[in-house]
Scaffold this motif. Structure first.
Motif, short mmCIF file in Angstrom:
data_model
loop_
_atom_site.label_atom_id
_atom_site.label_comp_id
_atom_site.label_asym_id
_atom_site.label_seq_id
_atom_site.Cartn_x
_atom_site.Cartn_y
_atom_site.Cartn_z
N GLY A 167 0.82 -1.19 0.00
CA GLY A 167 0.00 0.00 0.00
C GLY A 167 0.85 1.24 0.00
O GLY A 167 1.79 1.35 0.77
N GLY A 168 0.53 2.17 -0.89
CA GLY A 168 1.41 3.32 -1.09
C GLY A 168 1.60 4.15 0.16
O GLY A 168 0.66 4.43 0.90
N LYS A 169 2.82 4.56 0.40
CA LYS A 169 3.15 5.47 1.49
C LYS A 169 3.52 6.83 0.91
O LYS A 169 3.83 6.95 -0.28
CB LYS A 169 4.33 4.93 2.30
N ASN A 170 3.49 7.83 1.76
CA ASN A 170 3.95 9.16 1.40
C ASN A 170 5.36 9.36 1.95
O ASN A 170 5.56 9.30 3.17
CB ASN A 170 3.01 10.23 1.96
N ILE A 171 6.31 9.59 1.06
CA ILE A 171 7.72 9.62 1.44
C ILE A 171 8.32 10.98 1.09
O ILE A 171 8.10 11.51 -0.01
CB ILE A 171 8.49 8.51 0.70
N PHE A 172 9.08 11.52 2.02
CA PHE A 172 9.75 12.81 1.83
C PHE A 172 11.24 12.55 1.63
O PHE A 172 11.86 11.89 2.47
CB PHE A 172 9.51 13.69 3.06
N VAL A 173 11.81 13.06 0.55
CA VAL A 173 13.20 12.78 0.21
C VAL A 173 13.97 14.09 0.05
O VAL A 173 13.55 14.99 -0.69
CB VAL A 173 13.32 11.96 -1.09
N THR A 174 15.12 14.19 0.72
CA THR A 174 16.05 15.28 0.45
C THR A 174 17.20 14.73 -0.39
O THR A 174 17.46 13.53 -0.39
CB THR A 174 16.62 15.88 1.76
N GLY A 175 17.88 15.62 -1.09
CA GLY A 175 18.97 15.16 -1.95
C GLY A 175 18.48 14.40 -3.17
O GLY A 175 19.17 13.51 -3.68
N ALA A 176 17.32 14.77 -3.66
CA ALA A 176 16.68 14.02 -4.75
C ALA A 176 17.37 14.17 -6.09
O ALA A 176 17.08 13.42 -7.03
CB ALA A 176 15.22 14.43 -4.88
N THR A 177 18.27 15.14 -6.23
CA THR A 177 19.02 15.26 -7.49
C THR A 177 20.42 14.67 -7.37
O THR A 177 21.20 14.71 -8.31
CB THR A 177 19.12 16.74 -7.92
N GLY A 178 20.74 14.13 -6.19
CA GLY A 178 22.02 13.47 -5.99
C GLY A 178 21.96 12.02 -6.41
O GLY A 178 20.90 11.49 -6.78
#
Length: 369
Positions: free
Chosen positions: A4-15
């Motif tokens: 089941g889909g979760k909501n995920i927060f990501v930093t450094g997404a262009t790395g």
């Protein structure tokens, strides 16, 4: 292995790490919120689109509806997000993957501190609020196994402060950030730490957009400007292809490990020695010089030309980093419980990463095998 889909927060997404994780989470059907800066005349969306299309042209086009791009900055209070956005995220985010960091080895501690330590504090301060008032359950912090510094003993997942000194401000900043995390753990934040080894391109294609560490070593050898090269029999490197790394992280995410505040070493216990890398590279690339390896202590740096000295400075830290005995026994046990184990980093994978580096011109192939 969908869930089941979760909501995920990501930093450094262009790395390197962050972008591959964003791709992985999107393809698994999760909703991903990314914190990105406008940079070098490019908008946040342009930067994220470019890096996702590098990995897979279909991801941004076909799964972009599950990608929310937020303009912000780790070094700003509240990450530069206004109150409306912060309140929305508080009600939405299940997990945070904090990959954002300055990873350059040639900067001063002051230059990396603002992002790697103060930026981490900013996101953890916000996480405290989100976990108390919202639905945030867990933060995943990305560190480096080289927080071991110059420690000469066995460095396991449970070790950190051993009186070591560091080869670079980057290593020290990650060490200080891990120490900071201990305080937030004691204040009821669930923070798992992923310590990474040397990360290389995909095991199957060799694809990568950031050539550091081992790639610099290969490039120097291919230049054929050193007659001999320093090495020790115990110089070993822990290497993991980016796809194997992402898969291990996703297995841990998917099986919902109940143990909290774990530090993971994301690599296989088996070592890959620098001498093995040397002879495999020599065979594939076809360089003649350096013709052989000599003990590090017997290598005479004083006989080098100014150009050779400058080149050796760039990789000397990397060689010194290879002296600590690194263990991932606990991590491999946890992964086994999640039905995953790291594949051996074998000759086939190694040749794939060299082949890709040659194909994009970072390394020049000199002679046939």
């Amino acid at each position: 292995m969908s869930k089941g889909g979760k909501n995920i927060f990501v930093t450094g997404a262009t790395g390197l790490i962050g972008s591959y994780l964003v791709k992985t989470f999107l393809t698994k059907g999760h909703k991903v919120y990314v914190l990105v800066r406008n940079k070098d005349g490019k908008t946040c969306e342009e930067r994220v689109k470019a890096v996702l299309e590098f990995w897979d042209r279909k991801v941004f086009k076909e799964m972009g509806n599950n990608l929310i791009i937020l303009t912000g900055d780790l070094t700003h209070r509240y990450l530069g997000l206004n109150i409306e956005v912060r309140n929305l995220l508080k009600e939405k985010i299940d997990e945070i993957y904090h990959c954002g960091a300055i990873t350059k080895f040639n900067l001063s501690f002051k230059e990396v501190k603002k992002t790697n330590i103060e930026g981490t504090k900013n996101i953890l301060d916000l996480s405290l609020q989100w976990s108390k008032e919202g639905r945030l359950k867990k933060i995943n912090y990305f560190s480096t196994v080289y927080v071991c510094g110059d420690y000469k003993g066995l460095f396991t997942e449970k070790k950190l402060d051993l009186g070591q000194t560091f080869h670079s401000p980057y290593e020290q900043s990650k060490f200080e950030a891990e120490k900071l995390i201990q305080w937030y753990r004691r204040n009821n934040l669930w923070i798992d730490i992923f310590r990474l080894p040397v990360v290389v391109g995909e095991s199957t294609t060799g694809k990568i957009f950031k050539f550091t560490h081992i790639y610099s070593l290969l490039r120097i050898w291919s230049l054929e400007i050193l007659d001999i090269f320093p090495n020790e029999e115990n110089f070993s490197i822990k290497i993991i292809p980016i796809d194997h790394l992402s898969k291990a992280i996703y297995y841990l995410f998917h099986c919902d490990v109940k143990k909290k505040n774990i530090t993971y070493h994301l690599f296989k216990n088996k070592s890959f020695y620098t001498s093995e890398i040397f002879f495999l590279a020599k065979r594939y690339i076809g360089f003649k010089y350096p013709s052989h390896l000599v003990p590090y202590k017997k290598f005479n740096f004083k006989k080098l030309s100014p150009i050779q000295i400058n080149i050796m400075k760039k990789i000397n830290q990397f060689l010194l980093m290879s002296q600590t005995k690194l263990s991932s026994t606990y991590t491999e046990k946890m992964l086994k419980e999640c039905n995953y184990s790291f594949p051996d980093f074998n000759k086939k994978y190694f040749y794939n990463i060299i082949k890709y580096a040659i194909s994009v011109g970072f390394i020049k192939k000199l002679r046939k095998k």
